[in-house]
Design an enzyme around this catalytic site. Structure first.
Site, mmCIF file in Angstrom:
data_model
loop_
_atom_site.group_PDB
_atom_site.id
_atom_site.type_symbol
_atom_site.label_atom_id
_atom_site.label_comp_id
_atom_site.label_asym_id
_atom_site.label_seq_id
_atom_site.Cartn_x
_atom_site.Cartn_y
_atom_site.Cartn_z
ATOM 1 N N ARG A 30 -19.490 -22.576 19.151
ATOM 2 C CA ARG A 30 -18.307 -22.209 18.379
ATOM 3 C C ARG A 30 -17.105 -22.192 19.300
ATOM 4 N NH1 ARG A 30 -16.288 -16.360 16.848
ATOM 5 N NH2 ARG A 30 -14.608 -16.925 15.443
ATOM 6 N N HIS A 75 -7.836 -18.233 15.909
ATOM 7 C CA HIS A 75 -8.343 -17.094 16.673
ATOM 8 C C HIS A 75 -7.138 -16.396 17.312
ATOM 9 C CE1 HIS A 75 -12.204 -15.486 18.664
ATOM 10 N NE2 HIS A 75 -11.237 -14.718 19.144
ATOM 11 N N GLU A 114 -11.603 -12.631 12.734
ATOM 12 C CA GLU A 114 -11.249 -11.210 12.732
ATOM 13 C C GLU A 114 -9.804 -10.939 12.314
ATOM 14 O OE1 GLU A 114 -12.268 -9.583 16.550
ATOM 15 O OE2 GLU A 114 -14.408 -9.890 16.242
ATOM 16 N N ASN A 121 -18.988 -10.998 13.128
ATOM 17 C CA ASN A 121 -18.850 -10.621 14.537
ATOM 18 C C ASN A 121 -19.254 -9.159 14.659
ATOM 19 O OD1 ASN A 121 -17.791 -13.119 15.039
ATOM 20 N ND2 ASN A 121 -15.764 -12.401 15.701
ATOM 21 N N TYR A 131 -20.558 -5.921 17.504
ATOM 22 C CA TYR A 131 -20.735 -5.475 18.894
ATOM 23 C C TYR A 131 -21.290 -4.068 19.063
ATOM 24 C CZ TYR A 131 -17.956 -9.514 20.417
ATOM 25 O OH TYR A 131 -17.515 -10.776 20.659
ATOM 26 N N GLU A 142 -20.276 -13.967 16.534
ATOM 27 C CA GLU A 142 -20.096 -13.344 17.854
ATOM 28 C C GLU A 142 -21.004 -12.138 17.963
ATOM 29 O OE1 GLU A 142 -16.131 -12.149 19.080
ATOM 30 O OE2 GLU A 142 -15.290 -14.012 18.303
HETATM 31 C C1 GBH Z 1 -14.019 -10.101 19.644
HETATM 32 O O1 GBH Z 1 -13.497 -9.011 18.947
HETATM 33 C C2 GBH Z 1 -13.016 -11.236 19.738
HETATM 34 O O2 GBH Z 1 -13.172 -12.112 18.638
HETATM 35 C C3 GBH Z 1 -13.132 -12.008 21.034
HETATM 36 O O3 GBH Z 1 -12.033 -12.861 21.167
HETATM 37 C C4 GBH Z 1 -13.232 -11.032 22.185
HETATM 38 O O4 GBH Z 1 -13.210 -11.649 23.431
HETATM 39 C C5 GBH Z 1 -14.519 -10.263 22.023
HETATM 40 O O5 GBH Z 1 -14.482 -9.582 20.820
HETATM 41 C C6 GBH Z 1 -14.760 -9.207 23.095
HETATM 42 O O6 GBH Z 1 -13.799 -8.202 23.025
HETATM 43 O O7 GBH Z 1 -8.139 -1.472 20.562
HETATM 44 O O8 GBH Z 1 -9.635 0.345 21.030
HETATM 45 O O9 GBH Z 1 -8.911 -0.075 18.744
HETATM 46 C C7 GBH Z 1 -14.339 -7.874 18.988
HETATM 47 C C8 GBH Z 1 -13.997 -6.829 17.995
HETATM 48 C C9 GBH Z 1 -12.491 -5.233 17.294
HETATM 49 C C10 GBH Z 1 -13.161 -5.223 19.564
HETATM 50 C C11 GBH Z 1 -11.343 -4.353 17.647
HETATM 51 C C12 GBH Z 1 -12.007 -4.344 19.942
HETATM 52 C C13 GBH Z 1 -10.398 -2.788 19.047
HETATM 53 C C14 GBH Z 1 -10.645 -1.595 19.881
HETATM 54 N N1 GBH Z 1 -12.865 -6.046 18.424
HETATM 55 N N2 GBH Z 1 -11.612 -3.531 18.803
HETATM 56 S S1 GBH Z 1 -9.236 -0.626 20.057
#
Ligand code: GBH
Length: 480
Positions: free
Chosen positions: A78, A124, A170, A310, A312, A381
């Site tokens: 991707r 993105h 996102e 996505n 995490y 992701e």
């Molecule tokens: C992804 O987002 C992105 O798509 C990617 O580009 C990035 O490199 C990867 O994650 C790793 O970070 O600012 O404390 O409120 C991940 C989801 C959602 C993670 C919003 C950070 C905000 C935290 N993101 N979140 S905060």
């Protein structure tokens, strides 16, 4: 436990990246600036003043990176298209840059020649700066949706071999981080010490509405002009963290968990599947949340061929008893890493927002499957940073046990959701192929299964996690 051979033999797995995070070549071959070029060059906005000027120089290393993917056993990759590389000024009456088009055609051809399926993201977060200057970008819904549709059409027409299209990555991040907290480009918010302009009580809601309309128009365009002949699928990718109640005995915390999922995910998911915003958001935000006109609702409803997920991390959620602040984007609640009993959700990483909690992946897949009536899923992701990884030296730089464990447990959790609960997951793209520009975190925080040596010509070296992901899928995917 996830068992041997429990994923189908055609399961598509591989890695994900994004244009501004890896390409570099910011002014090469006619590329125009995006809002991330502007933002990252403002002192104080990114860690150590990092920018995407050079990044991993992936623009100039197509063959090398595809060979790397192949050596990892990847079946899919991707990547995202830099809008301002393809249309430097961004708009529907602006010229197309043939060298930009050529780059992405080469990428697709190189991937296919190596048996790797391209998954292509159109947007993105890297809006052409010219569109921000011309009409404030996402804040102008009429202009944005038309320019995005035009850009999408240019991409579809020039890349007919692509069978998996992702409209937006996102949109929550583009909206909230770009226009409410101001942590991401274009950095607008109500705090005048951070931004000269902005309104954190409204602008993120307007930006989100524009993004949904842009997504919907791109999907309509693909379905009516390309799908029959090219045969691909198209959908949007949404981020979302799992939620557990801070106090499982408190019905208000249980309710707040659901509300958090709605504010983060269903804000976009409900319009795409049902043509409306969630009731919980309307209740809290009132007239600040835009209304879909009947035409807009029809346009947006039913626009996912697949759900791009996505994922995490997870949080414990505590409800608030006080009335919501006007700039609240969470749903009037707090996110915690410890619950009332003192249990921790997962170990620390380099990202303040990320703690591994693999069960949350399984549970969120099931929650999404129920809410959206069993869609096809692609995990677009999933991955982790590692605490203090940037401080490692020597061969230790290539040894990442926390990331190895993260991938083993998260991939197993996904396989369980599929096999035990019937969630139709057809692919998985790990974030990320290589260490890269981690937005406001600069180059400090790293998510790669490949070490990028920024001091030595961006040389790539595999980390142990690259082998672990390969072994995990080799074991889980059925041979017959
Ligand atoms: C992804 O987002 C992105 O798509 C990617 O580009 C990035 O490199 C990867 O994650 C790793 O970070 O600012 O404390 O409120 C991940 C989801 C959602 C993670 C919003 C950070 C905000 C935290 N993101 N979140 S905060």
């Amino acid at each position: 436990m996830a068992t041997t051979g429990s994923l189908p033999k055609d399961f598509l797995w591989g890695y994900a990246t994004a244009s501004y995070q890896i390409e570099g070549a910011a002014t090469q071959d006619g590329r125009g600036p995006s809002i991330w070029d502007t933002f990252s060059h403002i002192p104080g906005k990114t860690a150590d003043g990092g920018t995407g000027d050079v990044a991993c120089d992936a623009y100039n290393r197509t063959k090398e990176d595809v060979a790397l993917l192949k050596s990892y056993g990847a079946r899919a990759y991707r990547f995202s298209i830099s809008w301002s590389r393809v249309i430097p000024l961004g708009g529907r009456n602006d010229p197309v840059n043939p060298l930009g088009i050529k780059h992405y055609q080469n990428m697709v051809d190189e991937l296919l020649a190596n048996g790797i399926q391209p998954f292509v993201t159109l947007f993105h977060w890297d809006l052409p700066q010219a569109l921000h200057d011309r009409y404030l970008g996402l804040l102008n819904k009429e202009e944005f949706q038309l320019d995005f549709e035009n850009y999408a059409r240019v991409c579809f027409a020039n890349l007919p071999k692509v069978k998996h299209w992702i409209t937006l990555n996102e949109p929550w991040c583009s909206s909230v981080l770009g226009y409410n907290t101001g942590l991401f480009a274009p950095g607008r918010c109500s705090d005048r010490t951070k931004s000269a302009e902005g309104d954190s009580t409204r602008e993120h809601l307007i930006a989100a509405h524009s993004l949904l309309l842009g997504h919907a128009r791109a999907v309509r365009c693909y379905r009516s002009e390309f799908k029959a002949k090219d045969g691909g699928m198209i959908g949007v990718t949404l981020n979302g963290d799992w939620t557990e109640p801070w106090d499982p005995e408190d019905p208000l915390d249980v309710e707040a968990c659901e509300r958090k999922l709605e504010f983060a995910i269903s804000w976009f998911g409900d319009p795409v599947y049902f043509g409306k915003y969630p009731d919980s958001m309307r209740k809290q935000l009132g007239e600040r949340l835009p209304e879909f006109t009947p035409e807009e609702s029809q346009l947006v409803k039913g626009t996912n061929d697949f759900y791009g997920m996505n994922h995490y991390t997870a949080n414990y959620i505590k409800h608030l008893d006080t009335p919501p602040a006007d700039d609240d984007h969470l749903g009037n609640l707090e996110c915690h890493f410890y619950n009332k009993a003192g249990d921790c959700i997962g170990p620390e990483t380099q990202s303040v927002w990320l703690r591994p909690h693999p069960e949350g992946f399984r549970k969120l897949l099931i929650w999404l499957n129920n809410r959206y009536n069993g869609p096809i899923f692609f995990v677009t992701e999933n991955g982790t940073s590692v605490k203090d990884e940037h401080l490692k030296v020597g061969d230790d730089r290539f040894d990442d046990p926390l990331r190895c464990e993260y991938f083993r447990t998260y991939i197993a959790a996904m396989a369980r959701a599929r096999n035990e609960s019937g969630v139709d997951v057809r692919g998985y793209l790990a974030w990320s192929l290589m260490d890269n520009f981690e937005w406001a975190e600069g180059y400090v925080t790293r998510f790669g299964v490949t070490y990028t040596d920024y001091e030595n010509g961006q040389k790539r070296t595999p980390k142990r996690s690259a082998f672990v992901v390969k072994e995990t899928f080799e074991e889980l995917i059925a041979k017959e």
